[in-house]
Design a protein around this motif. Structure first.
Motif, mmCIF file in Angstrom:
data_model
loop_
_atom_site.group_PDB
_atom_site.id
_atom_site.type_symbol
_atom_site.label_atom_id
_atom_site.label_comp_id
_atom_site.label_asym_id
_atom_site.label_seq_id
_atom_site.Cartn_x
_atom_site.Cartn_y
_atom_site.Cartn_z
ATOM 1 N N ILE A 325 -2.670 -21.024 24.225
ATOM 2 C CA ILE A 325 -3.153 -19.739 23.708
ATOM 3 C C ILE A 325 -3.275 -19.813 22.194
ATOM 4 N N GLY A 326 -2.248 -20.363 21.552
ATOM 5 C CA GLY A 326 -2.287 -20.490 20.099
ATOM 6 C C GLY A 326 -3.443 -21.341 19.614
ATOM 7 N N LYS A 327 -3.728 -22.404 20.353
ATOM 8 C CA LYS A 327 -4.837 -23.293 19.995
ATOM 9 C C LYS A 327 -6.165 -22.546 20.017
ATOM 10 N N TYR A 328 -6.398 -21.793 21.079
ATOM 11 C CA TYR A 328 -7.690 -21.114 21.202
ATOM 12 C C TYR A 328 -7.760 -19.849 20.343
ATOM 13 N N LYS A 329 -6.626 -19.226 20.074
ATOM 14 C CA LYS A 329 -6.615 -18.116 19.112
ATOM 15 C C LYS A 329 -7.100 -18.610 17.749
ATOM 16 N N LYS A 330 -6.601 -19.770 17.368
ATOM 17 C CA LYS A 330 -6.996 -20.337 16.074
ATOM 18 C C LYS A 330 -8.458 -20.752 16.091
ATOM 19 N N GLU A 331 -8.876 -21.400 17.165
ATOM 20 C CA GLU A 331 -10.258 -21.878 17.260
ATOM 21 C C GLU A 331 -11.255 -20.734 17.228
ATOM 22 N N TYR A 332 -10.916 -19.627 17.902
ATOM 23 C CA TYR A 332 -11.835 -18.491 17.976
ATOM 24 C C TYR A 332 -11.534 -17.420 16.925
ATOM 25 N N ASP A 333 -10.517 -17.691 16.088
ATOM 26 C CA ASP A 333 -10.139 -16.763 15.019
ATOM 27 C C ASP A 333 -9.830 -15.371 15.578
ATOM 28 N N LEU A 334 -8.896 -15.326 16.525
ATOM 29 C CA LEU A 334 -8.527 -14.083 17.201
ATOM 30 C C LEU A 334 -7.254 -13.497 16.617
ATOM 31 N N ASN A 335 -7.124 -12.211 16.774
ATOM 32 C CA ASN A 335 -6.003 -11.498 16.166
ATOM 33 C C ASN A 335 -5.369 -10.559 17.188
ATOM 34 N N PHE A 336 -4.471 -11.108 18.004
ATOM 35 C CA PHE A 336 -3.705 -10.311 18.961
ATOM 36 C C PHE A 336 -2.358 -10.986 19.136
ATOM 37 N N ILE A 337 -1.455 -10.332 19.823
ATOM 38 C CA ILE A 337 -0.098 -10.861 20.007
ATOM 39 C C ILE A 337 0.045 -11.426 21.418
ATOM 40 N N PHE A 338 0.549 -12.637 21.497
ATOM 41 C CA PHE A 338 0.936 -13.226 22.777
ATOM 42 C C PHE A 338 2.440 -13.389 22.751
ATOM 43 N N ALA A 339 3.142 -12.646 23.604
ATOM 44 C CA ALA A 339 4.607 -12.690 23.638
ATOM 45 C C ALA A 339 5.061 -13.538 24.818
ATOM 46 N N ARG A 340 6.069 -14.359 24.582
ATOM 47 C CA ARG A 340 6.601 -15.183 25.667
ATOM 48 C C ARG A 340 8.097 -15.382 25.511
ATOM 49 N N LYS A 341 8.791 -15.358 26.639
ATOM 50 C CA LYS A 341 10.197 -15.738 26.717
ATOM 51 C C LYS A 341 10.361 -16.523 28.008
ATOM 52 N N GLY A 342 10.617 -17.813 27.914
ATOM 53 C CA GLY A 342 10.740 -18.628 29.106
ATOM 54 C C GLY A 342 9.450 -18.609 29.906
ATOM 55 N N SER A 343 9.553 -18.204 31.162
ATOM 56 C CA SER A 343 8.393 -18.167 32.053
ATOM 57 C C SER A 343 7.780 -16.781 32.165
ATOM 58 N N VAL A 344 8.120 -15.891 31.242
ATOM 59 C CA VAL A 344 7.586 -14.525 31.221
ATOM 60 C C VAL A 344 6.678 -14.382 30.005
ATOM 61 N N PHE A 345 5.527 -13.734 30.174
ATOM 62 C CA PHE A 345 4.634 -13.568 29.033
ATOM 63 C C PHE A 345 3.854 -12.266 29.136
ATOM 64 N N PHE A 347 0.240 -10.261 27.127
ATOM 65 C CA PHE A 347 -0.782 -10.066 26.105
ATOM 66 C C PHE A 347 -0.573 -8.676 25.526
ATOM 67 N N ILE A 348 -0.414 -8.603 24.215
ATOM 68 C CA ILE A 348 -0.225 -7.320 23.540
ATOM 69 C C ILE A 348 -1.388 -7.156 22.575
ATOM 70 N N PHE A 349 -2.243 -6.201 22.845
ATOM 71 C CA PHE A 349 -3.476 -6.056 22.081
ATOM 72 C C PHE A 349 -3.261 -5.218 20.825
ATOM 73 N N LEU A 350 -2.459 -5.814 19.950
ATOM 74 C CA LEU A 350 -2.184 -5.288 18.618
ATOM 75 C C LEU A 350 -2.259 -6.461 17.651
ATOM 76 N N PRO A 351 -2.473 -6.190 16.351
ATOM 77 C CA PRO A 351 -2.614 -7.297 15.385
ATOM 78 C C PRO A 351 -1.335 -8.107 15.244
ATOM 79 N N GLU A 352 -1.484 -9.386 14.986
ATOM 80 C CA GLU A 352 -0.328 -10.230 14.695
ATOM 81 C C GLU A 352 0.460 -9.632 13.534
ATOM 82 N N GLY A 353 1.775 -9.687 13.653
ATOM 83 C CA GLY A 353 2.616 -9.119 12.612
ATOM 84 C C GLY A 353 3.028 -7.690 12.896
ATOM 85 N N HIS A 354 2.368 -7.054 13.857
ATOM 86 C CA HIS A 354 2.740 -5.696 14.236
ATOM 87 C C HIS A 354 4.131 -5.727 14.871
ATOM 88 N N ALA A 355 5.011 -4.829 14.455
ATOM 89 C CA ALA A 355 6.364 -4.785 15.009
ATOM 90 C C ALA A 355 6.316 -4.450 16.496
#
Length: 427
Positions: A325-345, A347-355
């Motif tokens: 996800i990080g690779k393609y976010k960078k490649e496509y210049d995307l700005n959203f949050i992908f949260a992950r803990k272990g095998s749980v994830f 998509f949070i459609f808010l800007p990176e850095g948003h609390a």
């Protein structure tokens, strides 16, 4: 609308037995599944989907895992319900008790809702208090006491308004709110109920000292701390996630994974608490509680999970997905949050850095954007959770190639929204 959906709606309210399955939150017709195997599910129209919902979390080993299928078949041949104690029940309880020092006894029920309901009743009986402290956005089942509705909505929803009076609701990760509430309701609060890692309001992790301070406050006030681990139990590690977080609750609830895909719930704690059940001071029971088939499926699941390599592999798969996800976010210049803990994830459609600290933060994203994301991903052959605030999962059956392709497809879909380019605002 398919024939099967129309048939279902004639005889089942909404055509489903649990509301999210209707897919109303993502504005699309529901899937009518006929089978599942490994990472895949198949619908009645001969479509196949790579699954990332896995039954809302229980299927950590994937669909129709051979070990679980064999265990259920073996048990079915000798009995599906006895109405007595069964050996599988004792063995599964023994296995769960081994996982944490504070779990000295457990009792089985048939769902996570029942587990939390029974845990709260136990806490109230033990403390001789009635008030319950919960957290905004938390989901702990569908019984009256734990609904997130305003008091004006209770009656029209068929709920008892008196239940609302027992609730005190504060923000997740806000220890100052907790302290103020305990000061206001000194010696009135029976228990604090919390997901130690919140997986029902997207994915929110506790601040570093939040749970420790919560534990200290409960000790000082002689209130019980209940960890709702219906999702997190056996998901991040073998046993309760409290083992990883370094905080022991008084009562823990389990569900989902410990049943191997069959209906299950459980709650447990120290014997001094659980003795109230032995003494029948509180009422709790169920015809299907400790069902032999469920216990067999649970034992088979835990046998696989007890291998330390299992969680290492789940972490590896989760990290692979995150890295892709990080690779393609960078490649496509995307700005959203992908949260992950272990095998749980999630998509949070808010800007990176948003609390992302509590439900108020999560609720700022657009459910309409997620609905479109869900629709586009389904068209590409993926099965996601049909609600923006539900988490998704990687299983042992998830293939590396599928994770890599999923990451690319997801980021392509988001790129095409054009609302997530860094030079444009997010809706």
């Amino acid at each position: 609308m398919t024939e099967q959906i129309m048939r279902g709606r004639k005889v089942i309210p909404g055509g489903v037995s649990s509301p999210l399955r209707a897919c109303r939150n993502v504005d699309i017709e529901p899937i009518v599944t006929i089978s599942g195997n490994g990472e895949l599910i198949f619908d009645c129209n001969e479509n196949k989907y790579i699954d990332f919902m896995y039954g809302f979390g229980p299927l950590i080993l994937g669909h129709s895992h051979a070990v679980i299928v064999e265990a259920i078949q073996k048990q079915a041949k000798i009995g599906m319900l006895y109405g007595t104690m069964c050996l599988n029940e004792i063995e599964l309880a023994e296995e769960i008790v081994k996982t944490a020092e504070f779990i000295e006894q457990v009792r089985f029920v048939c769902s996570g809702t029942e587990a939390v309901m029974s845990a709260i009743r136990l806490a109230r009986a033990y403390t001789k208090r009635t008030k319950i402290l919960r957290f905004k956005g938390g989901y702990h089942g569908h019984f009256d006491l734990v609904q997130n509705k305003s008091s004006s909505k209770y009656i029209e929803s068929g709920l008892d308004p008196a239940a609302m009076e027992s609730n005190i609701i504060v923000s997740y990760n806000n220890i100052e709110e907790v302290k103020n509430v305990f000061k206001k309701f000194h010696r009135e609060i029976a228990a604090v109920v919390i997901e130690p890692i919140a997986c029902n309001m997207s994915l929110i992790e506790p601040h570093s000292e939040f749970l420790k301070e919560l534990r200290l406050i409960c000790n000082q006030e002689e209130s019980l701390l209940i960890f709702d681990e219906v999702i997190s139990g056996f998901r991040f590690n073998y046993g309760p996630v409290s083992n990883l977080l370094g905080v022991e609750p008084d009562i823990v609830t389990f569900g989902k994974i410990i049943g191997g895909g069959t209906p299950v719930g459980a709650f447990g704690g120290r014997k001094v608490l659980m003795d109230l059940l032995d003494q029948e001071q509180i009422l709790q029971g169920g015809t299907f509680a400790g069902n032999p088939l469920t216990m067999a499926a649970g034992l088979a699941t835990l046998k696989v999970l007890s291998d330390p390599a299992t969680y290492s592999e789940l972490e590896r798969k989760g990290k692979l997905l995150q890295d892709c996800i990080g690779k393609y976010k960078k490649e496509y210049d995307l700005n959203f949050i992908f949260a992950r803990k272990g095998s749980v994830f999630a998509f949070i459609f808010l800007p990176e850095g948003h609390a992302i600290d509590d439900h108020e933060d999560i609720s700022k994203q657009s459910s309409l954007i997620y609905a479109r994301f869900y629709q586009e991903m389904r068209y590409r052959g993926y099965h996601l959770t049909p609600d923006v605030e539900e988490t998704m999962y990687v299983s042992l059956a998830s293939l590396d190639t599928s994770l890599e392709r999923f990451a690319k497809d997801a980021c392509e879909v988001i790129r095409d929204f054009r609302t997530f380019a860094r030079n444009e605002p997010i809706l």
